[in-house]
Enzyme design. Structure first.
Site, PDB file in Angstrom:
ATOM      1  CG  ASP A   1       4.435  -0.329   3.988  1.00  0.00           C
ATOM      2  OD1 ASP A   1       3.282  -0.114   4.930  1.00  0.00           O
ATOM      3  OD2 ASP A   1       4.654  -0.630   2.863  1.00  0.00           O
TER       4      ASP A   1
ATOM      5  CE  LYS B   1      -2.029  -6.393   2.777  1.00  0.00           C
ATOM      6  NZ  LYS B   1      -0.802  -6.318   2.700  1.00  0.00           N
TER       7      LYS B   1
ATOM      8  NE  ARG C   1     -12.254  12.625  -9.487  1.00  0.00           N
ATOM      9  CZ  ARG C   1     -11.768  14.204 -10.726  1.00  0.00           C
ATOM     10  NH1 ARG C   1     -10.738  14.658  -9.129  1.00  0.00           N
ATOM     11  NH2 ARG C   1     -12.673  14.586 -10.893  1.00  0.00           N
TER      12      ARG C   1
ATOM     13  CE1 TYR D   1       2.771  -6.671  -0.109  1.00  0.00           C
ATOM     14  CE2 TYR D   1       2.370  -5.227  -2.431  1.00  0.00           C
ATOM     15  CZ  TYR D   1       2.182  -6.011  -0.915  1.00  0.00           C
ATOM     16  OH  TYR D   1       1.083  -6.114  -1.601  1.00  0.00           O
TER      17      TYR D   1
END
Ligand SMILES: *Cc1c(COP(=O)(O)O)cnc(C)c1O
Length: 385
Positions: free
Chosen positions: A175, A200, A51, A103
């Site tokens: 973004d 994407k 992690r 978004y």
């Protein structure tokens, strides 16, 4: 527009960790391990728990930092994990100014989750700097941009917004999912944190869900690292590897898709049965000039209004080639219907105000031959004229 093609293409392939330093293997090893042995307790290993750090994920994090021209990269379990983790740089009582056509998932995060933590948001039309300035309050701490926006591809002047934000001491986030660092590198225009849904274009094959963040300075990098580790929103190693595999062909894919997208936008704009076409590469796009100042290309997403919801649904049912789905940025073309998919949660009158009418379709152009895509769309449109 100009670019040093060789330089970016070469970085995409030779990003520093493309060869295993221990064996010479031609790809980054997948370190499928949660923890790391302390051979000498007085001299702990470089990694101790996945992690907090894993060599496979770190290779990806260095890769995106290099491409965006930032100091440090971070890989998250999804685009929303990247966005939510970095927005937690904010504290209760802070205010953030956000582009109104952000978004949908980011809109939900801000209006149904972060609001409960007393993080306040004002949505503005970021094509208008006056609106941005008017939204400023004494507790404003950050500005959140997305350009081109989704699905109407509105353009924010990145340098103008960041210059104003800096004068007020605000953190700037952007973004960059639609453009990718191949076309747009916001850190060069003064942005502090660049965010991606790597699901994407960066991944590019509709087979991995991932998010990335890049910071522009060491201090901010440390703060994001603390959040990534503290929240545990990290990307797993298999997906880290798969994402790097996809990213190597980013330029080849984007170039092909963009040429096709330009042809599609032109073809649509010449038809008399299409009410409107949204694509920053079209001569009549209102943000074209600003977009050309800050980006090296127009991308592979074209939105268009077929006139009515009824006709949009007929087209969606009639197309043979594209995937009819949410998402974008893949080898296969994806046709989506914002009114019922990405923007379904938005009240109809708000959607209408933002130009996302029931007739708007969003076409993410893949790698199929453009002649086939146009012929397919022609038959779908002519069935419902
Ligand atoms: C898809 C998308 C996101 C969210 O990313 P996930 O990987 O789905 O969590 C954020 N921003 C934009 C612009 C997107 O298209």
């Amino acid at each position: 527009m100009s670019r040093d093609h060789n330089q970016f293409s070469t970085k995409l392939i030779h990003f520093g960790k493309e060869v295993c330093e221990h064996t010479g293997a031609s790809s980054v090893p997948i370190y499928q391990a949660s923890t790391f042995h302390h051979e000498d307790i007085f001299n702990p290993p470089a990694h101790d728990y996945s992690r907090s750090g894993n060599p496979t994920r770190e290779a990806l994090e260095g890769y995106i930092a290099l491409l965006e021209g930032g100091t440090r990269g971070f890989a998250f379990a999804s685009g929303m994990a990247a966005i939510s983790s970095t927005l937690l740089l904010l504290s209760a009582g802070d205010h953030v100014i956000v582009t109104e056509d952000v978004y949908g998932g980011t809109y939900r995060l801000l209006t149904s989750i972060l609001n409960r933590m007393q993080i306040e948001t004002t949505f503005v039309d970021m094509t208008d700097l006056n609106q941005v300035e008017a939204a400023y309050r004494p507790n404003t701490k950050a500005i959140y941009m997305e350009t081109p926006s989704n699905p109407t591809l509105k353009i924010t002047d990145i340098a103008a917004v960041t210059a104003w934000a800096k004068s007020k001491g605000l953190l700037t986030l952007l973004d960059n999912t639609f453009m990718t660092p191949y076309h747009q590198r916001p850190i060069e225009h003064g942005v502090d944190i660049v965010l991606h849904s790597a699901t994407k274009f960066l991944g590019g094959h509709s087979d991995v869900l991932a998010g990335l963040a890049v910071t522009n300075d060491e201090e901010l990098g440390k703060r994001v690292k603390m959040l990534q580790n503290g929240l545990g929103t990290v990307l797993g190693v298999q997906d880290s590897w798969l994402l790097m595999r996809g990213m190597k062909t980013l330029e080849a894919r984007m170039r092909h898709s963009e040429v096709s997208a330009g042809k599609l936008a032109q073809w649509l704009s010449e038809r008399d049965d299409i009410a409107q076409v949204f694509y920053p590469g079209l001569a009549n796009h209102p943000g074209r000039e600003i977009h050309e100042r800050q980006s090296l290309g127009y991308g592979a997403v074209v939105s268009f209004d077929v006139g009515s919801g009824e006709r949009a649904k007929q087209v969606l049912n009639a197309v043979q080639i594209p995937l009819v789905a949410v998402s974008l940025g893949a080898v296969e073309s994806i046709l989506s219907y914002p009114a019922m998919m990405s923007h379904a949660a938005m009240p109809p009158h708000v959607r209408a105000e933002r130009g996302i009418t029931d007739g708007v379709l969003r076409f993410s152009v893949g790698l199929e031959h453009i002649d086939d895509l146009l012929a397919d769309l022609e038959q779908a449109l002519s069935l419902s004229r």
